[in-house]
Design a protein around this motif. Structure first.
Motif, mmCIF file in Angstrom:
data_model
loop_
_atom_site.group_PDB
_atom_site.id
_atom_site.type_symbol
_atom_site.label_atom_id
_atom_site.label_comp_id
_atom_site.label_asym_id
_atom_site.label_seq_id
_atom_site.Cartn_x
_atom_site.Cartn_y
_atom_site.Cartn_z
ATOM 1 N N GLN A 34 0.826 -1.196 0.000
ATOM 2 C CA GLN A 34 0.000 0.000 0.000
ATOM 3 C C GLN A 34 0.868 1.256 0.000
ATOM 4 N N GLU A 35 2.004 1.228 0.726
ATOM 5 C CA GLU A 35 2.901 2.383 0.763
ATOM 6 C C GLU A 35 3.476 2.659 -0.620
ATOM 7 N N ARG A 36 3.830 1.602 -1.356
ATOM 8 C CA ARG A 36 4.367 1.793 -2.707
ATOM 9 C C ARG A 36 3.312 2.388 -3.619
ATOM 10 N N VAL A 37 2.066 1.936 -3.483
ATOM 11 C CA VAL A 37 0.985 2.466 -4.315
ATOM 12 C C VAL A 37 0.746 3.930 -3.973
ATOM 13 N N SER A 38 0.755 4.290 -2.651
ATOM 14 C CA SER A 38 0.464 5.668 -2.271
ATOM 15 C C SER A 38 1.548 6.627 -2.748
ATOM 16 N N LEU A 39 2.776 6.163 -2.950
ATOM 17 C CA LEU A 39 3.827 7.028 -3.461
ATOM 18 C C LEU A 39 3.548 7.439 -4.903
ATOM 19 N N LEU A 40 2.742 6.638 -5.608
ATOM 20 C CA LEU A 40 2.400 6.957 -6.993
ATOM 21 C C LEU A 40 1.082 7.716 -7.095
ATOM 22 N N GLU A 41 0.408 7.908 -5.958
ATOM 23 C CA GLU A 41 -0.856 8.631 -5.947
ATOM 24 C C GLU A 41 -0.603 10.087 -6.333
ATOM 25 N N SER A 42 -1.529 10.647 -7.075
ATOM 26 C CA SER A 42 -1.377 12.048 -7.457
ATOM 27 C C SER A 42 -2.655 12.809 -7.144
ATOM 28 N N ILE A 43 -2.506 14.116 -7.034
ATOM 29 C CA ILE A 43 -3.635 15.007 -6.826
ATOM 30 C C ILE A 43 -3.504 16.144 -7.836
ATOM 31 N N PRO A 44 -4.584 16.829 -8.134
ATOM 32 C CA PRO A 44 -4.483 17.960 -9.058
ATOM 33 C C PRO A 44 -3.567 19.048 -8.502
ATOM 34 N N GLU A 45 -2.936 19.752 -9.395
ATOM 35 C CA GLU A 45 -1.996 20.806 -9.020
ATOM 36 C C GLU A 45 -2.651 21.870 -8.133
ATOM 37 N N GLU A 46 -3.910 22.140 -8.381
ATOM 38 C CA GLU A 46 -4.612 23.188 -7.637
ATOM 39 C C GLU A 46 -5.376 22.660 -6.428
ATOM 40 N N ALA A 47 -5.093 21.431 -5.984
ATOM 41 C CA ALA A 47 -5.779 20.866 -4.825
ATOM 42 C C ALA A 47 -5.304 21.536 -3.548
ATOM 43 N N ASP A 48 -6.178 21.549 -2.562
ATOM 44 C CA ASP A 48 -5.883 22.002 -1.203
ATOM 45 C C ASP A 48 -5.567 23.489 -1.096
ATOM 46 N N PHE A 49 -6.330 24.277 -1.839
ATOM 47 C CA PHE A 49 -6.263 25.730 -1.729
ATOM 48 C C PHE A 49 -7.598 26.232 -1.217
ATOM 49 N N LEU A 50 -7.548 27.338 -0.506
ATOM 50 C CA LEU A 50 -8.758 28.033 -0.102
ATOM 51 C C LEU A 50 -8.538 29.518 -0.353
ATOM 52 N N LEU A 51 -9.469 30.108 -1.080
ATOM 53 C CA LEU A 51 -9.452 31.548 -1.320
ATOM 54 C C LEU A 51 -10.691 32.134 -0.663
ATOM 55 N N GLY A 52 -10.482 32.951 0.332
ATOM 56 C CA GLY A 52 -11.589 33.621 0.986
ATOM 57 C C GLY A 52 -11.747 34.993 0.367
ATOM 58 N N MET A 53 -12.734 35.160 -0.504
ATOM 59 C CA MET A 53 -12.958 36.434 -1.174
ATOM 60 C C MET A 53 -13.876 37.313 -0.330
ATOM 61 N N ALA A 54 -13.573 38.611 -0.311
ATOM 62 C CA ALA A 54 -14.376 39.558 0.457
ATOM 63 C C ALA A 54 -15.761 39.747 -0.139
ATOM 64 N N THR A 55 -15.898 39.484 -1.446
ATOM 65 C CA THR A 55 -17.186 39.700 -2.105
ATOM 66 C C THR A 55 -17.292 38.799 -3.338
ATOM 67 N N VAL A 56 -18.476 38.677 -3.870
ATOM 68 C CA VAL A 56 -18.685 37.895 -5.086
ATOM 69 C C VAL A 56 -18.119 38.650 -6.286
ATOM 70 N N ASP A 57 -17.849 37.925 -7.344
ATOM 71 C CA ASP A 57 -17.272 38.489 -8.563
ATOM 72 C C ASP A 57 -18.127 39.646 -9.087
ATOM 73 N N GLY A 58 -17.452 40.727 -9.435
ATOM 74 C CA GLY A 58 -18.132 41.859 -10.038
ATOM 75 C C GLY A 58 -18.682 42.877 -9.055
ATOM 76 N N CYS A 59 -18.553 42.627 -7.752
ATOM 77 C CA CYS A 59 -19.124 43.547 -6.761
ATOM 78 C C CYS A 59 -18.039 44.175 -5.895
ATOM 79 N N VAL A 60 -18.349 45.313 -5.306
ATOM 80 C CA VAL A 60 -17.399 46.004 -4.428
ATOM 81 C C VAL A 60 -17.517 45.472 -3.005
ATOM 82 N N SER A 61 -16.483 45.735 -2.213
ATOM 83 C CA SER A 61 -16.536 45.426 -0.787
ATOM 84 C C SER A 61 -16.464 46.738 -0.018
#
Length: 139
Positions: A34-61
């Motif tokens: 299982q350890e050998r298999v998990s070393l080959l596991e991949s995730i998307p490049e943009e995984a595990d990000f969080l962006l907290g935006m002050a407002t929705v797209d197109g609007c002011v804050s």
């Protein structure tokens, strides 16, 4: 490791490429196969990000001239209150959304709605601080 950003930003449409997962150590209850298999596991490049935006797209804050931005006020308040209770970041941001959505400009005609965007694959819970925040240590 998750990357958390609390900003206002435009969102794009980039093609995702794989990034290979590098483990910190052996996984509990895993066999060498299982350890050998998990070393080959991949995730998307943009995984595990969080962006907290002050407002929705197109609007002011908005910001109060003395107290600061509505979003940052709510974020700091909720983090200070809820991190010690072990709340996960998405639950905290949901409460930030509620707080900011209830605010209204002095004229009564302007509102704001924050918008978190995330690619987190698991719940994110901040470690519970052992010491009080620096602002409360010298009181």
């Amino acid at each position: 490791k998750p990357k958390l950003f609390f900003i206002q930003a435009c969102q794009g449409n980039n093609i995702q490429c794989p990034v290979y997962v590098d483990t910190d150590g052996p996984t509990p209850d895993s066999s060498p196969v299982q350890e050998r298999v998990s070393l080959l596991e991949s995730i998307p490049e943009e995984a595990d990000f969080l962006l907290g935006m002050a407002t929705v797209d197109g609007c002011v804050s908005f910001r109060h001239v003395e107290e600061g931005a509505w979003y940052i006020q709510a974020l700091c308040s909720k983090l200070q209150l809820l991190v010690p209770r072990g709340e996960d970041i998405l639950s905290i941001l949901t409460q930030v959304n509620e707080d900011v959505a209830r605010r209204v400009s002095p004229s009564g005609t302007k509102k704001q709605m924050p918008q978190p965007a995330y690619t987190l694959r698991r719940k994110f819970i901040f470690p519970i601080p052992m010491a009080p925040p620096p602002s409360q240590q010298h009181r």
